[in-house]
Design a protein around this motif. Structure first.
Motif, PDB file in Angstrom:
ATOM      1  N   ILE A 186      17.149  15.414  48.161  1.00  0.00           N
ATOM      2  CA  ILE A 186      17.375  15.540  46.719  1.00  0.00           C
ATOM      3  C   ILE A 186      16.869  14.288  46.019  1.00  0.00           C
ATOM      4  O   ILE A 186      16.947  13.178  46.562  1.00  0.00           O
ATOM      5  CB  ILE A 186      18.898  15.708  46.448  1.00  0.00           C
ATOM      6  N   ILE A 187      16.365  14.481  44.801  1.00  0.00           N
ATOM      7  CA  ILE A 187      15.975  13.323  44.001  1.00  0.00           C
ATOM      8  C   ILE A 187      16.528  13.496  42.580  1.00  0.00           C
ATOM      9  O   ILE A 187      16.587  14.623  42.076  1.00  0.00           O
ATOM     10  CB  ILE A 187      14.434  13.170  44.004  1.00  0.00           C
TER      11      ILE A 187
ATOM     12  N   ILE B  11      17.419  16.957  40.712  1.00  0.00           N
ATOM     13  CA  ILE B  11      18.577  16.946  39.808  1.00  0.00           C
ATOM     14  C   ILE B  11      18.146  16.214  38.550  1.00  0.00           C
ATOM     15  O   ILE B  11      17.758  15.035  38.586  1.00  0.00           O
ATOM     16  CB  ILE B  11      19.799  16.271  40.454  1.00  0.00           C
ATOM     17  N   GLN B  12      18.193  16.923  37.442  1.00  0.00           N
ATOM     18  CA  GLN B  12      17.705  16.382  36.170  1.00  0.00           C
ATOM     19  C   GLN B  12      18.855  15.701  35.417  1.00  0.00           C
ATOM     20  O   GLN B  12      19.839  16.346  35.058  1.00  0.00           O
ATOM     21  CB  GLN B  12      17.139  17.533  35.328  1.00  0.00           C
ATOM     22  N   ALA B  13      18.714  14.395  35.198  1.00  0.00           N
ATOM     23  CA  ALA B  13      19.741  13.673  34.438  1.00  0.00           C
ATOM     24  C   ALA B  13      19.685  14.095  32.966  1.00  0.00           C
ATOM     25  O   ALA B  13      18.608  14.416  32.467  1.00  0.00           O
ATOM     26  CB  ALA B  13      19.490  12.172  34.535  1.00  0.00           C
TER      27      ALA B  13
ATOM     28  N   LEU C  40      28.993  13.586  45.995  1.00  0.00           N
ATOM     29  CA  LEU C  40      29.232  14.928  46.530  1.00  0.00           C
ATOM     30  C   LEU C  40      28.197  15.282  47.595  1.00  0.00           C
ATOM     31  O   LEU C  40      28.536  15.740  48.688  1.00  0.00           O
ATOM     32  CB  LEU C  40      29.159  15.928  45.363  1.00  0.00           C
ATOM     33  N   TYR C  41      26.938  15.039  47.281  1.00  0.00           N
ATOM     34  CA  TYR C  41      25.881  15.360  48.248  1.00  0.00           C
ATOM     35  C   TYR C  41      25.842  14.380  49.409  1.00  0.00           C
ATOM     36  O   TYR C  41      25.705  14.775  50.554  1.00  0.00           O
ATOM     37  CB  TYR C  41      24.510  15.410  47.554  1.00  0.00           C
TER      38      TYR C  41
ATOM     39  N   TYR D 276      23.572  14.895  52.754  1.00  0.00           N
ATOM     40  CA  TYR D 276      22.289  15.175  52.097  1.00  0.00           C
ATOM     41  C   TYR D 276      21.621  13.828  51.840  1.00  0.00           C
ATOM     42  O   TYR D 276      22.309  12.825  51.634  1.00  0.00           O
ATOM     43  CB  TYR D 276      22.487  15.935  50.787  1.00  0.00           C
ATOM     44  N   GLN D 277      20.290  13.848  51.837  1.00  0.00           N
ATOM     45  CA  GLN D 277      19.558  12.593  51.634  1.00  0.00           C
ATOM     46  C   GLN D 277      19.166  12.492  50.159  1.00  0.00           C
ATOM     47  O   GLN D 277      18.450  13.352  49.638  1.00  0.00           O
ATOM     48  CB  GLN D 277      18.299  12.627  52.516  1.00  0.00           C
TER      49      GLN D 277
END
Ligand code: SF4
Length: 159
Positions: A7-8, A46-48, A89-90, A95-96
């Protein structure tokens, strides 16, 4: 199919240019090339939220001094708190999280460069935007190692 578990986090306008200040957008809808690179690497995005939308969609471009207020920093910190909850959470579920992608030159989301006013004119200088400063501060406080890079340095996060 097996998920990538990668995830980024990205600044909002990386995938929605419509949030940018008037006249600031150099892309029709998103940062072409950068977004494709992320997706080709099987990384979820994931969009801030965009902090500057606090000042409206039709806001003029402003420099860092305008945003460097306690009220705006507080607003940024609220967004950061929300993002770090998602981060935790991730990450606790293995999750990376590859990092956070900022936007070079932004008074809010700039990582290596930002804009300040010099002799009444906007000038791009080395330095961070207000949101990135607050994000780094909060990560340090919480012992979170989140790599933060501008969009053009995305390769450093995808390695
Ligand atoms: S505040 Fe950040 S997310 Fe919003 S338009 Fe500026 S650079 Fe993009």
């Amino acid at each position: 199919m097996k998920r990538s578990r990668k995830i980024i986090f990205v600044s909002h306008c990386l995938i929605n240019t419509n949030s940018k200040a008037l006249t600031s957008a150099k892309h029709k809808a998103y940062y072409e090339g950068i977004v494709e690179k992320i997706l080709k690497n099987d990384v979820g995005i994931i969009q801030a939220p965009c902090p500057e939308l606090l000042y409206g969609v039709n806001r003029p471009p402003m420099n860092k001094e305008f945003y460097d207020t306690e009220e705006y920093r507080e607003y940024c910190r609220d967004i950061i708190e929300y993002l770090l909850e998602i981060y935790k959470l991730y990450s606790k579920n293995r999750y990376q999280i590859l990092g956070f992608v900022g936007i070079e030159g932004s008074p809010t989301c700039g990582v290596s460069k930002t804009h300040i006013t010099v002799n009444g004119e906007p000038k791009k200088v080395k330095g961070k935007g207000v949101f990135i400063e607050e994000l780094e501060k909060k990560c340090k406080e919480e012992g979170i190692e989140l790599k933060i890079r501008d969009q053009d340095d995305i390769d450093e996060l995808l390695r």
